[in-house]
Design a protein around this motif. Structure first.
Motif, PDB file in Angstrom:
ATOM      1  N   HIS A   1      -8.450   5.473  -8.038  1.00  0.00           N
ATOM      2  CA  HIS A   1      -7.313   4.816  -7.315  1.00  0.00           C
ATOM      3  C   HIS A   1      -6.645   3.585  -8.551  1.00  0.00           C
ATOM      4  CE1 HIS A   1      -8.288   1.164  -5.149  1.00  0.00           C
ATOM      5  NE2 HIS A   1      -9.394   1.830  -5.107  1.00  0.00           N
ATOM      6  N   ARG A   2      -7.645   2.866  -8.742  1.00  0.00           N
ATOM      7  CA  ARG A   2      -7.138   1.682  -9.903  1.00  0.00           C
ATOM      8  C   ARG A   2      -6.975   2.065 -11.139  1.00  0.00           C
ATOM      9  NH1 ARG A   2     -12.321  -0.875  -7.484  1.00  0.00           N
ATOM     10  NH2 ARG A   2     -11.691  -2.363  -5.764  1.00  0.00           N
TER      11      ARG A   2
ATOM     12  N   ASP B   1      -1.024  -0.920  -4.277  1.00  0.00           N
ATOM     13  CA  ASP B   1      -2.556  -0.167  -3.948  1.00  0.00           C
ATOM     14  C   ASP B   1      -2.408   1.272  -3.534  1.00  0.00           C
ATOM     15  OD1 ASP B   1      -5.199   0.019  -4.257  1.00  0.00           O
ATOM     16  OD2 ASP B   1      -5.791  -0.573  -2.408  1.00  0.00           O
TER      17      ASP B   1
ATOM     18  N   ARG C   1      -3.292   3.422 -10.451  1.00  0.00           N
ATOM     19  CA  ARG C   1      -2.587   2.443 -10.359  1.00  0.00           C
ATOM     20  C   ARG C   1      -2.100   1.788 -11.389  1.00  0.00           C
ATOM     21  NH1 ARG C   1      -3.968  -3.144  -7.560  1.00  0.00           N
ATOM     22  NH2 ARG C   1      -1.633  -4.117  -7.204  1.00  0.00           N
TER      23      ARG C   1
ATOM     24  N   LYS D   1      -3.566   4.910  -1.792  1.00  0.00           N
ATOM     25  CA  LYS D   1      -4.563   5.531  -1.082  1.00  0.00           C
ATOM     26  C   LYS D   1      -4.326   7.040  -1.129  1.00  0.00           C
ATOM     27  CE  LYS D   1      -5.944   1.661   1.868  1.00  0.00           C
ATOM     28  NZ  LYS D   1      -6.125   1.011   3.059  1.00  0.00           N
TER      29      LYS D   1
ATOM     30  N   ILE E   1       0.933  -1.216   0.173  1.00  0.00           N
ATOM     31  CA  ILE E   1       0.085  -0.138   0.065  1.00  0.00           C
ATOM     32  C   ILE E   1       1.011   1.126  -0.159  1.00  0.00           C
ATOM     33  CG2 ILE E   1      -1.617   1.354   1.182  1.00  0.00           C
ATOM     34  CD1 ILE E   1      -2.776  -1.421   2.358  1.00  0.00           C
TER      35      ILE E   1
END
Length: 138
Positions: free
Chosen positions: A81-82, A99, A85, A101, A57
């Motif tokens: 966020h996906r 991931d 990424r 945040k 993360i």
């Protein structure tokens, strides 16, 4: 076998990967690839990225230029966020892309608060009170 005290704070690897992610995010935000009205025209800075110890993360602290609508912009980034990424993963050269945040970076706000406290009458009075006292001549 006791190897001594556990290190506190981030490891060199966490710091290195955090910087890698920070640079990738900054480059991505400069390209303005997200189609979201909230983010249209927003200039977003990435002062810091903190990685979890397992590097799964990345906590990215961001701030829009001028600090306007920071919470709204962070919410929009977290919604995407996906997508983000997927777009930065190739430039990271990691086995697994972390991931993401997003959080509002409040370090400037906190620094201003501390500066205001240090300039307050109460603190200044205490500082000058120490200057007024004469050293003991024993």
């Amino acid at each position: 076998m006791n190897r001594g005290p556990k290190p506190t704070g981030p490891t060199q690897r966490m710091l290195r990967v955090g910087e890698l992610v920070r640079h990738a995010l900054a480059s991505f935000f400069a390209r303005d690839e997200i189609e979201d009205e909230t983010l249209t025209g927003a200039v977003i800075t990435v002062p810091e990225v903190r990685m979890t110890p397992d590097l799964k993360i990345a906590n990215a602290y961001v701030m829009p230029l001028g600090g306007d609508r920071a919470e709204e912009i962070v919410a929009a980034l977290n919604r995407h966020h996906r997508f983000i990424r997927g777009r930065i993963a190739p430039s990271l050269d990691l086995k697994f892309a972390p991931d993401l945040k997003f959080f509002v970076d409040d370090t400037f706000e906190e620094a201003s608060r501390i500066d205001a406290l240090l300039r307050s009458e109460r603190v200044q009075r205490d500082l000058h009170e120490d200057d007024d006292q004469e050293p003991d001549s024993d």
